[in-house]
Design a protein around this motif. Structure first.
Motif, PDB file in Angstrom:
ATOM      1  N   GLN A 175      10.484  11.660   1.561  1.00 45.65           N
ATOM      2  CA  GLN A 175       9.114  11.190   1.448  1.00 45.65           C
ATOM      3  C   GLN A 175       9.117   9.756   0.934  1.00 45.65           C
ATOM      4  O   GLN A 175      10.084   9.309   0.304  1.00 45.65           O
ATOM      5  CB  GLN A 175       8.309  12.069   0.480  1.00 45.65           C
ATOM      6  CG  GLN A 175       8.026  13.471   0.985  1.00 45.65           C
ATOM      7  CD  GLN A 175       7.135  14.235   0.021  1.00 45.65           C
ATOM      8  OE1 GLN A 175       7.091  13.956  -1.173  1.00 45.65           O
ATOM      9  NE2 GLN A 175       6.406  15.203   0.547  1.00 45.65           N
ATOM     10  N   VAL A 176       8.049   9.049   1.216  1.00 42.95           N
ATOM     11  CA  VAL A 176       7.894   7.699   0.659  1.00 42.95           C
ATOM     12  C   VAL A 176       7.577   7.856  -0.826  1.00 42.95           C
ATOM     13  O   VAL A 176       6.514   8.355  -1.200  1.00 42.95           O
ATOM     14  CB  VAL A 176       6.777   6.923   1.369  1.00 42.95           C
ATOM     15  CG1 VAL A 176       6.553   5.569   0.685  1.00 42.95           C
ATOM     16  CG2 VAL A 176       7.114   6.726   2.845  1.00 42.95           C
ATOM     17  N   SER A 177       8.513   7.469  -1.672  1.00 41.56           N
ATOM     18  CA  SER A 177       8.379   7.681  -3.111  1.00 41.56           C
ATOM     19  C   SER A 177       7.866   6.450  -3.860  1.00 41.56           C
ATOM     20  O   SER A 177       7.445   6.546  -5.014  1.00 41.56           O
ATOM     21  CB  SER A 177       9.730   8.095  -3.699  1.00 41.56           C
ATOM     22  OG  SER A 177      10.736   7.142  -3.389  1.00 41.56           O
ATOM     23  N   ALA A 181       8.516  -3.081   1.235  1.00 41.59           N
ATOM     24  CA  ALA A 181       9.539  -2.039   1.223  1.00 41.59           C
ATOM     25  C   ALA A 181       8.902  -0.683   0.970  1.00 41.59           C
ATOM     26  O   ALA A 181       7.997  -0.557   0.139  1.00 41.59           O
ATOM     27  CB  ALA A 181      10.604  -2.327   0.167  1.00 41.59           C
ATOM     28  N   LEU A 182       9.375   0.310   1.696  1.00 44.74           N
ATOM     29  CA  LEU A 182       9.015   1.706   1.482  1.00 44.74           C
ATOM     30  C   LEU A 182      10.291   2.410   1.028  1.00 44.74           C
ATOM     31  O   LEU A 182      11.283   2.450   1.765  1.00 44.74           O
ATOM     32  CB  LEU A 182       8.494   2.346   2.775  1.00 44.74           C
ATOM     33  CG  LEU A 182       7.318   1.655   3.461  1.00 44.74           C
ATOM     34  CD1 LEU A 182       7.022   2.339   4.799  1.00 44.74           C
ATOM     35  CD2 LEU A 182       6.079   1.678   2.576  1.00 44.74           C
ATOM     36  N   LEU A 232       3.139  -1.685   9.043  1.00 44.17           N
ATOM     37  CA  LEU A 232       3.538  -0.312   8.711  1.00 44.17           C
ATOM     38  C   LEU A 232       3.146   0.035   7.279  1.00 44.17           C
ATOM     39  O   LEU A 232       2.655   1.144   7.009  1.00 44.17           O
ATOM     40  CB  LEU A 232       5.049  -0.164   8.894  1.00 44.17           C
ATOM     41  CG  LEU A 232       5.646   1.204   8.555  1.00 44.17           C
ATOM     42  CD1 LEU A 232       5.157   2.265   9.529  1.00 44.17           C
ATOM     43  CD2 LEU A 232       7.179   1.137   8.562  1.00 44.17           C
ATOM     44  N   TYR A 233       3.354  -0.888   6.365  1.00 45.37           N
ATOM     45  CA  TYR A 233       3.051  -0.684   4.950  1.00 45.37           C
ATOM     46  C   TYR A 233       1.587  -0.297   4.749  1.00 45.37           C
ATOM     47  O   TYR A 233       1.266   0.561   3.921  1.00 45.37           O
ATOM     48  CB  TYR A 233       3.368  -1.976   4.202  1.00 45.37           C
ATOM     49  CG  TYR A 233       3.241  -1.941   2.702  1.00 45.37           C
ATOM     50  CD1 TYR A 233       4.348  -1.670   1.904  1.00 45.37           C
ATOM     51  CD2 TYR A 233       2.030  -2.222   2.073  1.00 45.37           C
ATOM     52  CE1 TYR A 233       4.247  -1.672   0.515  1.00 45.37           C
ATOM     53  CE2 TYR A 233       1.920  -2.222   0.694  1.00 45.37           C
ATOM     54  CZ  TYR A 233       3.035  -1.951  -0.086  1.00 45.37           C
ATOM     55  OH  TYR A 233       2.926  -1.942  -1.449  1.00 45.37           O
ATOM     56  N   LEU A 246       1.818   6.621  -0.124  1.00 50.66           N
ATOM     57  CA  LEU A 246       2.828   7.329  -0.913  1.00 50.66           C
ATOM     58  C   LEU A 246       2.814   8.805  -0.547  1.00 50.66           C
ATOM     59  O   LEU A 246       1.765   9.395  -0.296  1.00 50.66           O
ATOM     60  CB  LEU A 246       2.552   7.158  -2.404  1.00 50.66           C
ATOM     61  CG  LEU A 246       2.853   5.789  -3.016  1.00 50.66           C
ATOM     62  CD1 LEU A 246       2.365   5.738  -4.456  1.00 50.66           C
ATOM     63  CD2 LEU A 246       4.344   5.487  -2.958  1.00 50.66           C
ATOM     64  N   GLY A 247       3.994   9.398  -0.541  1.00 52.56           N
ATOM     65  CA  GLY A 247       4.101  10.819  -0.229  1.00 52.56           C
ATOM     66  C   GLY A 247       4.232  11.130   1.244  1.00 52.56           C
ATOM     67  O   GLY A 247       4.401  12.293   1.630  1.00 52.56           O
ATOM     68  N   THR A 248       4.170  10.103   2.093  1.00 53.32           N
ATOM     69  CA  THR A 248       4.292  10.327   3.534  1.00 53.32           C
ATOM     70  C   THR A 248       5.642  10.951   3.870  1.00 53.32           C
ATOM     71  O   THR A 248       6.687  10.538   3.362  1.00 53.32           O
ATOM     72  CB  THR A 248       4.142   9.000   4.301  1.00 53.32           C
ATOM     73  OG1 THR A 248       2.817   8.509   4.135  1.00 53.32           O
ATOM     74  CG2 THR A 248       4.430   9.175   5.783  1.00 53.32           C
TER      75      THR A 248
END
Length: 211
Positions: free
Chosen positions: A116-118, A155-156, A193-194, A199-201
């Motif tokens: 996940q994206v944290s 950044a992700l 994209l950002y 978050l959580g994706t």
């Protein structure tokens, strides 16, 4: 008995080799029916200090950002990364996805998994991990975020791993296999994209292509 003229013989062999070399690409193309092979792995080091602004995007060719047909059982908003294809998809539903061209990990640094994206960061700082510093000891131990930072404009961060989806100050490497496991986009594309990914994706990373 007259001795053979070695100059003429070697010259004839050279001409034959040249003819074969010129004919070979055409033969390969005919056999492959014009198919374009995947981009080869490059050995491109990070270039701290090289400036690439946030406006840089890929506007032409297969790595340009575009809406494409994409069959998936994932929920809309899910990010799916296909390393072998050099593409990142944001699932839109109705068998469609927004596709971005990416740079991926080189041989030995490719991976797959579900994360996940944290965390998200604008113009992130860069701290090369110890493994990277061993391979490239000339790199700085820390570099503040900015246009000359190899992490690019956004950044992700992916779960608890050391890997990220981020921008780059080397947009010409998009579509290549050159990183230490992170996924890079041109700065204009990572900014887009950002804005779409909270978050959580859920992020699905696939190395091999699936049928």
């Amino acid at each position: 008995m007259k001795k053979p003229d070695m100059t003429r013989i070697l010259g004839g062999l050279g001409a034959a080799a040249l003819t074969l070399a010129l004919a070979w690409p055409a033969a390969v193309q005919a056999q492959g029916k014009g198919m374009v092979p995947p981009a080869e792995t490059m050995d491109v080091g990070d270039e701290p200090g090289r400036v690439s602004t946030e406006e840089v995007t890929i506007t032409e060719g297969p790595y340009a950002r575009q809406m494409v047909f994409f069959r998936s059982n994932e929920a809309p908003g899910t990010v799916v990364i296909h390393s072998a294809e050099r593409f990142l998809y944001v699932v839109q539903g109705n068998n469609r996805a927004l596709r971005y061209g990416i740079g991926v990990g080189r041989e030995g640094f490719q991976w797959s998994g579900l994360v996940q994206v944290s965390r998200k960061a604008e113009w992130p700082d860069w701290r090369p991990p110890p493994e990277m510093l061993q391979r490239q000891p000339y790199l700085p131990r820390f570099m503040a975020g900015g246009p000359g930072n190899p992490m690019g404009a956004r950044a992700l961060y992916l779960g608890s791993t050391v890997f990220r989806v981020h921008g780059t100050n080397q947009p010409e490497t998009i579509g290549q296999s050159i990183s230490s496991g992170c996924f890079r986009l041109a700065n204009g594309d990572i900014i887009d994209l950002y804005s779409r990914v909270p978050l959580g994706t859920k992020v699905v990373v696939r190395h091999k292509a699936t049928i």
